[in-house]
Design a protein around this motif. Structure first.
Motif, PDB file in Angstrom:
ATOM      1  N   ARG A 165     -26.619  40.029  28.133  1.00 60.94           N
ATOM      2  CA  ARG A 165     -25.608  39.129  27.569  1.00 60.94           C
ATOM      3  C   ARG A 165     -24.207  39.686  27.793  1.00 60.94           C
ATOM      4  NH1 ARG A 165     -28.940  38.939  22.982  1.00 60.94           N
ATOM      5  NH2 ARG A 165     -27.448  40.230  21.804  1.00 60.94           N
ATOM      6  N   LEU A 166     -24.046  40.982  27.539  1.00 55.17           N
ATOM      7  CA  LEU A 166     -22.733  41.596  27.694  1.00 55.17           C
ATOM      8  C   LEU A 166     -22.285  41.582  29.153  1.00 55.17           C
ATOM      9  CD1 LEU A 166     -23.159  44.668  25.305  1.00 55.17           C
ATOM     10  CD2 LEU A 166     -21.848  42.577  24.859  1.00 55.17           C
ATOM     11  N   THR A 167     -23.205  41.868  30.056  1.00 52.04           N
ATOM     12  CA  THR A 167     -22.861  41.857  31.480  1.00 52.04           C
ATOM     13  C   THR A 167     -22.503  40.457  31.935  1.00 52.04           C
ATOM     14  OG1 THR A 167     -24.372  43.727  31.846  1.00 52.04           O
ATOM     15  CG2 THR A 167     -23.672  42.501  33.789  1.00 52.04           C
ATOM     16  N   ILE A 172     -18.150  36.603  33.699  1.00 53.87           N
ATOM     17  CA  ILE A 172     -17.378  35.354  33.623  1.00 53.87           C
ATOM     18  C   ILE A 172     -15.987  35.579  33.038  1.00 53.87           C
ATOM     19  CG2 ILE A 172     -19.451  33.927  33.501  1.00 53.87           C
ATOM     20  CD1 ILE A 172     -18.907  33.552  30.504  1.00 53.87           C
ATOM     21  N   GLY A 173     -15.612  36.853  32.859  1.00 49.91           N
ATOM     22  CA  GLY A 173     -14.239  37.150  32.495  1.00 49.91           C
ATOM     23  C   GLY A 173     -13.952  37.402  31.030  1.00 49.91           C
ATOM     24  N   ALA A 174     -14.982  37.495  30.199  1.00 52.77           N
ATOM     25  CA  ALA A 174     -14.765  37.782  28.784  1.00 52.77           C
ATOM     26  C   ALA A 174     -14.330  39.234  28.608  1.00 52.77           C
ATOM     27  CB  ALA A 174     -16.028  37.513  27.978  1.00 52.77           C
ATOM     28  N   SER A 175     -13.419  39.489  27.681  1.00 51.80           N
ATOM     29  CA  SER A 175     -12.973  40.854  27.415  1.00 51.80           C
ATOM     30  C   SER A 175     -14.009  41.584  26.563  1.00 51.80           C
ATOM     31  CB  SER A 175     -11.635  40.838  26.684  1.00 51.80           C
ATOM     32  OG  SER A 175     -11.791  40.311  25.370  1.00 51.80           O
ATOM     33  N   GLN A 176     -13.936  42.908  26.569  1.00 50.31           N
ATOM     34  CA  GLN A 176     -14.837  43.681  25.721  1.00 50.31           C
ATOM     35  C   GLN A 176     -14.585  43.381  24.243  1.00 50.31           C
ATOM     36  OE1 GLN A 176     -15.194  47.845  26.533  1.00 50.31           O
ATOM     37  NE2 GLN A 176     -15.472  47.558  28.737  1.00 50.31           N
ATOM     38  N   ALA A 177     -13.325  43.160  23.886  1.00 53.78           N
ATOM     39  CA  ALA A 177     -13.010  42.836  22.486  1.00 53.78           C
ATOM     40  C   ALA A 177     -13.652  41.510  22.079  1.00 53.78           C
ATOM     41  CB  ALA A 177     -11.495  42.774  22.304  1.00 53.78           C
ATOM     42  N   VAL A 185     -20.214  43.722  16.752  1.00 49.60           N
ATOM     43  CA  VAL A 185     -20.211  45.181  16.894  1.00 49.60           C
ATOM     44  C   VAL A 185     -18.793  45.617  17.266  1.00 49.60           C
ATOM     45  CG1 VAL A 185     -22.648  45.254  17.571  1.00 49.60           C
ATOM     46  CG2 VAL A 185     -20.879  45.047  19.337  1.00 49.60           C
ATOM     47  N   THR A 186     -18.608  46.919  17.435  1.00 50.28           N
ATOM     48  CA  THR A 186     -17.299  47.438  17.807  1.00 50.28           C
ATOM     49  C   THR A 186     -17.102  47.395  19.314  1.00 50.28           C
ATOM     50  OG1 THR A 186     -18.097  49.713  18.029  1.00 50.28           O
ATOM     51  CG2 THR A 186     -17.353  49.005  15.829  1.00 50.28           C
ATOM     52  N   GLN A 187     -15.839  47.407  19.741  1.00 55.39           N
ATOM     53  CA  GLN A 187     -15.541  47.429  21.179  1.00 55.39           C
ATOM     54  C   GLN A 187     -16.090  48.689  21.850  1.00 55.39           C
ATOM     55  OE1 GLN A 187     -12.991  49.499  22.796  1.00 55.39           O
ATOM     56  NE2 GLN A 187     -13.739  48.698  24.765  1.00 55.39           N
ATOM     57  N   PRO A 188     -15.989  49.881  21.223  1.00 62.20           N
ATOM     58  CA  PRO A 188     -16.599  51.059  21.853  1.00 62.20           C
ATOM     59  C   PRO A 188     -18.114  50.921  22.048  1.00 62.20           C
ATOM     60  CG  PRO A 188     -14.987  51.755  20.232  1.00 62.20           C
ATOM     61  CD  PRO A 188     -15.141  50.270  20.067  1.00 62.20           C
ATOM     62  N   SER A 189     -18.764  50.228  21.129  1.00 61.68           N
ATOM     63  CA  SER A 189     -20.209  50.004  21.276  1.00 61.68           C
ATOM     64  C   SER A 189     -20.502  49.136  22.492  1.00 61.68           C
ATOM     65  CB  SER A 189     -20.769  49.343  20.014  1.00 61.68           C
ATOM     66  OG  SER A 189     -22.138  49.029  20.177  1.00 61.68           O
ATOM     67  N   ARG A 195     -21.612  50.539  30.078  1.00 59.97           N
ATOM     68  CA  ARG A 195     -21.617  51.734  30.921  1.00 59.97           C
ATOM     69  C   ARG A 195     -23.044  52.211  31.172  1.00 59.97           C
ATOM     70  NH1 ARG A 195     -17.987  53.993  28.292  1.00 59.97           N
ATOM     71  NH2 ARG A 195     -19.267  55.289  26.906  1.00 59.97           N
ATOM     72  N   SER A 196     -23.863  52.266  30.139  1.00 59.49           N
ATOM     73  CA  SER A 196     -25.236  52.749  30.295  1.00 59.49           C
ATOM     74  C   SER A 196     -26.087  51.788  31.115  1.00 59.49           C
ATOM     75  CB  SER A 196     -25.873  52.981  28.922  1.00 59.49           C
ATOM     76  OG  SER A 196     -26.003  51.758  28.209  1.00 59.49           O
TER      77      SER A 196
END
Length: 214
Positions: A165-167, A172-177, A185-189, A195-196
């Motif tokens: 889902r995140l990928t 499609i251009g969504a920001s991590q925030a 969840v948090t942006q660092p999460s 990354r993993s």
């Protein structure tokens, strides 16, 4: 010359509710086309477990099919055969039928996926075959794209549903925030999950093949 795509459902005979799975596939294809309308003819059921679609460019097909892989939930997936070549309508009493070397190449490609995924590459889902008569440039493009697809399918096949889902969102251009808000969840999460999962390499590899890379 176009990109003919044949898709079939992986493990369809093991699905407990085939009708529900088809609804999920139909809705996901519609979502992908809504987010990035790249198909000349979107994937449409033909017979049994099979669907067929057409794209004008290889990069469009690779993008759309990746989005579909990422968007599908656990337990429902496609394998794809891409054929590069001409297709043509054949008149029939039942209406025009699509035929031609592009479809024959797509059939060869999906059979290659079926054979290889049963042996050493269980995550393999996608392959490209060029119809006879391709020039050296296209042969090179097909070879490079297939090399990318082997790695791409391995990465996607190892992702969790959330990582997919995140990928998809990043593709499609969504920001991590924004993704963090959507997931609660948090942006660092989100950053750690992407990354993993190898999401950045997967997306950049696609951009390079499309000639859009940095």
């Amino acid at each position: 010359m176009v990109i003919a795509v044949i898709a079939d459902i992986v493990g369809s005979r093991r699905l407990e509710d085939r009708a529900s799975a088809q609804r999920i596939l139909d809705e996901t294809i519609a979502r992908v086309e809504g987010d990035r309308p790249l198909a000349t003819q979107r994937l449409t059921p033909t017979v049994g477990d099979e669907q067929q679609g057409v794209y004008a460019r290889l990069g469009d097909a690779l993008t759309s099919l990746l989005m579909l892989q990422l968007a599908l939930p656990d337990g429902v997936s496609f394998r794809f055969g891409l054929g590069i070549g001409d297709i043509r309508p054949i008149e029939s009493v039942h209406g025009p039928l699509s035929d031609g070397p592009g479809w024959y190449a797509a059939r060869d490609a999906i059979e290659a996926v079926q054979a290889r995924s049963q042996r050493a590459m269980p995550h393999m889902r996608t392959w490209i075959v060029g119809a006879p008569g391709q020039d050296e440039v296209m042969h090179g493009e097909i070879a490079a794209s297939n090399a990318y697809l082997l790695t791409r399918d391995e990465l996607v096949g190892s992702m969790s549903e959330r990582e997919r889902r995140l990928t998809y969102g990043r593709l499609i251009g969504a920001s991590q925030a924004q993704l963090a808000r959507d997931e609660g969840v948090t942006q660092p999460s989100v950053s750690k999950s992407l990354r993993s999962a190898g999401a950045a390499a997967l997306i950049e590899g696609l951009a390079q093949l499309r000639g859009e890379g940095s």
